[in-house]
Design a protein around this motif. Sequence first.
Motif, PDB file in Angstrom:
ATOM      1  N   ALA A 133       0.834  -1.205   0.000  1.00 22.01           N
ATOM      2  CA  ALA A 133       0.000   0.000   0.000  1.00 22.01           C
ATOM      3  C   ALA A 133       0.869   1.256   0.000  1.00 22.01           C
ATOM      4  O   ALA A 133       0.628   2.198  -0.770  1.00 22.01           O
ATOM      5  CB  ALA A 133      -0.935  -0.011   1.209  1.00 22.01           C
ATOM      6  N   GLN A 134       1.921   1.270   0.849  1.00 20.69           N
ATOM      7  CA  GLN A 134       2.791   2.446   0.915  1.00 20.69           C
ATOM      8  C   GLN A 134       3.613   2.595  -0.353  1.00 20.69           C
ATOM      9  O   GLN A 134       3.731   3.703  -0.904  1.00 20.69           O
ATOM     10  CB  GLN A 134       3.719   2.345   2.126  1.00 20.69           C
ATOM     11  N   VAL A 140       4.251   5.811  -5.555  1.00 15.16           N
ATOM     12  CA  VAL A 140       4.250   6.047  -7.002  1.00 15.16           C
ATOM     13  C   VAL A 140       3.345   7.229  -7.336  1.00 15.16           C
ATOM     14  O   VAL A 140       3.727   8.127  -8.092  1.00 15.16           O
ATOM     15  CB  VAL A 140       3.792   4.784  -7.764  1.00 15.16           C
ATOM     16  N   LYS A 141       2.158   7.237  -6.759  1.00 12.47           N
ATOM     17  CA  LYS A 141       1.231   8.355  -6.997  1.00 12.47           C
ATOM     18  C   LYS A 141       1.821   9.667  -6.493  1.00 12.47           C
ATOM     19  O   LYS A 141       1.767  10.707  -7.178  1.00 12.47           O
ATOM     20  CB  LYS A 141      -0.094   8.064  -6.295  1.00 12.47           C
ATOM     21  N   GLY A 151       5.758  -5.263 -10.245  1.00 15.18           N
ATOM     22  CA  GLY A 151       4.402  -5.467 -10.722  1.00 15.18           C
ATOM     23  C   GLY A 151       3.394  -5.509  -9.587  1.00 15.18           C
ATOM     24  O   GLY A 151       2.249  -5.083  -9.755  1.00 15.18           O
ATOM     25  N   TYR A 152       3.799  -6.040  -8.426  1.00 17.27           N
ATOM     26  CA  TYR A 152       2.919  -5.980  -7.251  1.00 17.27           C
ATOM     27  C   TYR A 152       2.664  -4.512  -6.879  1.00 17.27           C
ATOM     28  O   TYR A 152       1.534  -4.124  -6.585  1.00 17.27           O
ATOM     29  CB  TYR A 152       3.547  -6.653  -6.034  1.00 17.27           C
ATOM     30  N   VAL A 153       3.752  -3.724  -6.887  1.00 22.72           N
ATOM     31  CA  VAL A 153       3.629  -2.304  -6.536  1.00 22.72           C
ATOM     32  C   VAL A 153       2.746  -1.588  -7.558  1.00 22.72           C
ATOM     33  O   VAL A 153       1.908  -0.754  -7.199  1.00 22.72           O
ATOM     34  CB  VAL A 153       5.014  -1.637  -6.449  1.00 22.72           C
ATOM     35  N   TYR A 165      -0.622   0.479  -6.725  1.00 24.12           N
ATOM     36  CA  TYR A 165      -0.822   1.854  -7.190  1.00 24.12           C
ATOM     37  C   TYR A 165      -2.098   1.973  -8.022  1.00 24.12           C
ATOM     38  O   TYR A 165      -2.945   2.856  -7.792  1.00 24.12           O
ATOM     39  CB  TYR A 165       0.402   2.288  -7.990  1.00 24.12           C
ATOM     40  N   ALA A 166      -2.263   1.094  -9.004  1.00 24.52           N
ATOM     41  CA  ALA A 166      -3.365   1.226  -9.961  1.00 24.52           C
ATOM     42  C   ALA A 166      -4.715   0.899  -9.339  1.00 24.52           C
ATOM     43  O   ALA A 166      -5.739   1.465  -9.759  1.00 24.52           O
ATOM     44  CB  ALA A 166      -3.117   0.332 -11.170  1.00 24.52           C
TER      45      ALA A 166
END
Length: 293
Positions: free
Chosen positions: A81-82, A87-88, A108-110, A114-115
């Motif tokens: 989550a962090q 990224v945002k 890809g998990y990150v 993010y998405a």
Amino acid sequence: MRIEVNGVRLYVDVEGAGLVPDGPRMRSTPTLIALHGGPGIDHTVFKPALSSLSDLAQIVYVDHRGNGRSDDGDPQHWTLAQWGDDVKALCDVLGIERPIVFGASFGGYVAQAYATRHPEHPGGLILASTLARFEIEPILAMFDHLGGPRARSVAESYWQNPTPERRGAYMETCLPLYSARGTGALSRCQIRHDVAMRFNGPRNEQGRMDYRADLARIRCPVLVMAGDRDPMTPPACSETLVGSLPHDLVRFERFEGCGHSLLGDDTDRAIEVIRDFIQADSMQWPAVRSDCA
């Protein structure tokens, strides 16, 4: 350079121009944000392969918090989550709109974090050699196929209960099976085993991770890339990821004879597929117009 994001300094590197001459005006280019794998390595695994895309997009490399040259911050914040929120926030700090986010393996998990947490923000996603959920049995079966019972046993021991000793055995026995052409790029990385062991394992973040339901919230085009000899993303796991995404938005590219490192195992085709995705008619980049005075 280091940029403060959500209370920590993240290491960021940039290739390619954000504005290029286009006749009498300047034209904006898309931004490709590259999220490295691990956790516990850094962005250098993408170099120089992604450099060839700098004629098409501005590439922003970033080391996740706790990784590479970025600050550690509080280890309690080493969570998907962090990392996804970072990224945002990085985009907010740099003024990046509608980025194409390329996440490989753990990256890809990150990218999924993010998405799914900010579904209206990305312009596109590229998910390479990654999973929506960590499924141990297909992974162990692929290690057995590639390296025999010894590789399966070492992998099972580490993934079920990571320790420094088991990680050492895993790096020696299983890591060479990741790539058909070797894992030489890791020799350039700043490796953090403590970050990896805090994340890996059924009782840690990786074991709890499950994006299958959340991926229905994705609102942008998605490219999924996977090798058919990848022990960490076996074909069954890739199919689960693809099946969890909105069918009208996802494109799936399977790489025959390739392992976990697509940019290493088949550089030319990987770059060609990424380039084609960025240039596809379905990708709408509001900034890619010759209207910048």
